[in-house]
Structures are given as structure tokens and as C-alpha cells.
Design a protein around this motif. Structure first.
Motif, PDB file in Angstrom:
ATOM      1  N   ALA A 163      -3.515  32.290  23.705  1.00 32.08           N
ATOM      2  CA  ALA A 163      -2.397  31.199  23.974  1.00 32.08           C
ATOM      3  C   ALA A 163      -1.902  30.655  22.648  1.00 32.08           C
ATOM      4  N   LEU A 164      -3.234  30.079  22.146  1.00 32.17           N
ATOM      5  CA  LEU A 164      -2.765  29.343  20.766  1.00 32.17           C
ATOM      6  C   LEU A 164      -2.328  30.178  19.694  1.00 32.17           C
ATOM      7  N   LYS A 165      -2.564  31.263  19.510  1.00 36.06           N
ATOM      8  CA  LYS A 165      -2.188  32.273  18.512  1.00 36.06           C
ATOM      9  C   LYS A 165      -0.659  32.404  18.775  1.00 36.06           C
ATOM     10  N   LYS A 166      -0.139  32.328  19.844  1.00 35.41           N
ATOM     11  CA  LYS A 166       1.434  32.482  20.307  1.00 35.41           C
ATOM     12  C   LYS A 166       2.185  31.234  19.956  1.00 35.41           C
ATOM     13  N   VAL A 167       1.612  30.143  19.684  1.00 35.61           N
ATOM     14  CA  VAL A 167       2.428  28.978  19.509  1.00 35.61           C
ATOM     15  C   VAL A 167       3.166  29.310  18.279  1.00 35.61           C
ATOM     16  N   ASP A 168       4.438  29.010  18.514  1.00 33.56           N
ATOM     17  CA  ASP A 168       5.337  29.143  17.262  1.00 33.56           C
ATOM     18  C   ASP A 168       4.917  28.137  16.140  1.00 33.56           C
ATOM     19  N   SER A 169       4.611  28.433  15.016  1.00 40.06           N
ATOM     20  CA  SER A 169       4.402  27.441  13.898  1.00 40.06           C
ATOM     21  C   SER A 169       5.709  26.517  13.422  1.00 40.06           C
ATOM     22  N   ASN A 170       6.914  27.262  13.885  1.00 40.32           N
ATOM     23  CA  ASN A 170       8.021  26.804  13.539  1.00 40.32           C
ATOM     24  C   ASN A 170       8.251  25.439  14.346  1.00 40.32           C
ATOM     25  N   LEU A 171       7.585  25.366  15.593  1.00 44.90           N
ATOM     26  CA  LEU A 171       7.709  24.151  16.350  1.00 44.90           C
ATOM     27  C   LEU A 171       6.726  23.191  15.793  1.00 44.90           C
ATOM     28  N   ILE A 172       5.946  23.412  15.237  1.00 51.52           N
ATOM     29  CA  ILE A 172       4.768  22.522  14.714  1.00 51.52           C
ATOM     30  C   ILE A 172       5.326  21.736  13.645  1.00 51.52           C
ATOM     31  N   GLU A 173       5.990  22.725  12.704  1.00 46.14           N
ATOM     32  CA  GLU A 173       6.974  22.151  11.327  1.00 46.14           C
ATOM     33  C   GLU A 173       7.980  21.469  11.785  1.00 46.14           C
ATOM     34  N   ALA A 174       8.577  21.654  12.743  1.00 40.29           N
ATOM     35  CA  ALA A 174       9.698  20.698  13.292  1.00 40.29           C
ATOM     36  C   ALA A 174       9.355  19.376  13.681  1.00 40.29           C
TER      37      ALA A 174
END
Length: 274
Positions: A163-174
């Protein structure tokens, strides 16, 4: 494709559906006999289960399963989070370390804990170096919990990691661009998006934990008696297949309810995220 579908349906019928039908029929056999020619329809097996003795045993099994699940969750989430931050090759190595013990037979893994937790085991020998102990850990609830957490922890780790690997990194950057700190990012972005893996991990730990009998039998002895031990005893020692089947059917219903709750929460969570 149709050929493989038919093969799968035939396999499922012979090894899944048919045994469940037989267990369901046996649960209404008041004679307790294995032979169907002695079949006597009765609800006594179910009424017997709802006596105070067996309800208490069932409640204890649920509490042990919940405690095991909570401990696995508390251990698995930080482990999975740390692994998810590693590069792909390193993460695969760590996951392999968690999965590798599962290749060993369950009995052997459990006997390994006996050699560790026994009065003359390795742990007490280590404590003796510091003039501590010996500790009486075998045949206690603690020993059972330790064995169950060891057995089921990989299921929780793998689900949360996926589940953690599927987290979109773009959301974290935003979130970073909007001024959120690491604590806020984890609380409002990473953790909510990882909840589907948490829910799946909880089910994958809770279901085998409540129905296990090998670990509780070997590490708990006669002091920790769970519902799985009762079912095993009815089929292998007592020979009362009727009561054993009724108990198994009730346990299956409880597990289906747990799966239904998990699916409901999963769908609601997915809708909230979308």
C-alpha cells in the motif's frame, strides 16, 4: 481459457465447496457418528456451543486474535514504512528476509520457539550469564502471543508495504509545495492512502490467529485453549464430528462477517480517497 476455468471450478468444488457442504451436514448430526447411515438431524451441536464454557473459550480466542493483530500492526507499520523508503533492490532483500522463514514448516518454526523459550532454552541460558532468571515462559499466554506474532507478522508487513509503495510521490511533493511538514504529510497523505493495506493486513492476521491450534497447543499446552484447539480435539481425539463441524461452521460465519466488514470499510475508504 474455458478449459482452465472448468479445471479451476472442478478443483474448487472438490477441495473447497464439497468439504464445506460435508461439514455443514455433519454439524446437524446429533449422533456424533462419522458414518452418514447413523445420521440423526439435531440442533444440539449448535445449542451446546452456546453454553457458557464454550462461549468463554470463543471470547478468549477473539481477544487473543485481536491482541495478536494489534501487536502485529504496531510492529509492521514502521517496518513496512522504513522498507518502502529504501531503493527497490534493498527493499526486496528486506522483504525476502521476512518471507524466508515462511518456507520452513510451521511445526519446525514453533518447535524452534520451544527451544528458545524453554526453561533450559537459549534465552534463559543467555540470562543466566547475567545471573538472571530462569523465566517460566513456556505454556503461557505470552509464549502463545509471541509465537503468533512471529508467524503472522509477515502478512501484515507485506500488505502495508504494498500500500505504501502505491502512494503517488506527486501527492507528497504537492504537500511539500503547500508548506506541509513531514508530520503533516504522513498524517494527512501517507497514512490515509495506506489504510487499504492496513485493513487487508488486519484481516490476514486476525483470521488465521483466531482459528490457529498448532501454536496454542505447542506453546500454550493445556493452559491456553483456543477455539481451534476445540475443533481439532473433536475431530482427532473425541471423535464427535457433529460438534466439531458445528463449531467450525460458527467460526466460518464469524470470519465471513470479518471479511464483510473489511470490504465495507475498504469501499468507503476508497470512495473517500477518490
Amino acid at each position: 481459457m474455458k478449459k482452465y476455468t472448468k479445471m479451476y471450478l472442478a478443483w474448487a468444488f472438490v477441495f473447497i465447496i464439497l468439504p464445506l457442504i460435508l461439514i455443514f451436514l455433519y454439524s446437524f448430526n446429533g449422533s456424533g457418528s462419522i458414518a452418514f447411515e447413523n445420521f440423526s438431524f439435531s440442533l444440539d451441536n449448535y445449542s451446546r456451543f452456546f453454553s457458557p464454557l464454550y462461549l468463554k473459550m470463543f471470547a478468549i480466542s477473539i481477544l487473543i486474535a485481536i491482541l495478536t493483530t494489534v501487536i502485529c500492526l504496531l510492529l509492521a507499520y514502521p517496518i513496512a514504512y522504513i522498507i518502502s523508503k529504501k531503493d527497490e533492490k534493498t527493499a526486496q532483500i528486506f522483504l525476502f528476509i521476512f518471507i524466508m522463514p515462511m518456507w520452513i514448516n510451521l511445526l519446525l518454526r514453533t518447535y524452534g520457539w520451544i527451544s528458545l523459550l524453554g526453561r533450559n532454552g537459549m534465552l534463559n541460558r543467555f540470562l543466566a550469564i547475567f545471573n538472571l532468571g530462569p523465566l517460566n515462559m513456556m505454556y503461557t499466554l505470552t509464549a502463545v502471543i509471541v509465537g503468533m506474532v512471529y508467524e503472522f507478522l509477515p502478512f501484515m508487513v507485506i500488505q502495508i508495504y504494498n500500500a505504501l509503495k502505491k502512494v503517488d510521490s506527486n501527492l507528497i511533493e504537492a504537500a511539500l509545495d503547500l508548506g506541509a511538514n513531514k508530520k503533516e504529510i504522513f498524517k494527512k497523505v501517507i497514512f490515509p492512502l495506506s489504510l487499504p493495506g492496513v485493513y487487508t493486513g488486519i484481516i490476514m492476521v486476525f483470521i488465521p490467529a483466531i482459528s490457529t491450534f498448532v501454536i496454542s497447543n505447542l506453546l500454550g499446552g493445556q493452559k491456553v485453549y483456543m477455539i481451534g484447539n476445540l475443533i481439532d480435539q473433536q475431530f482427532t481425539f473425541t471423535g464427535n464430528w457433529g460438534f466439531g463441524s458445528a463449531t467450525a461452521i460458527i467460526l466460518i460465519l464469524i470470519l465471513f462477517i470479518a471479511l464483510g466488514i473489511q470490504r465495507k470499510f475498504g469501499r468507503e475508504l476508497q470512495g473517500d480517497i477518490i
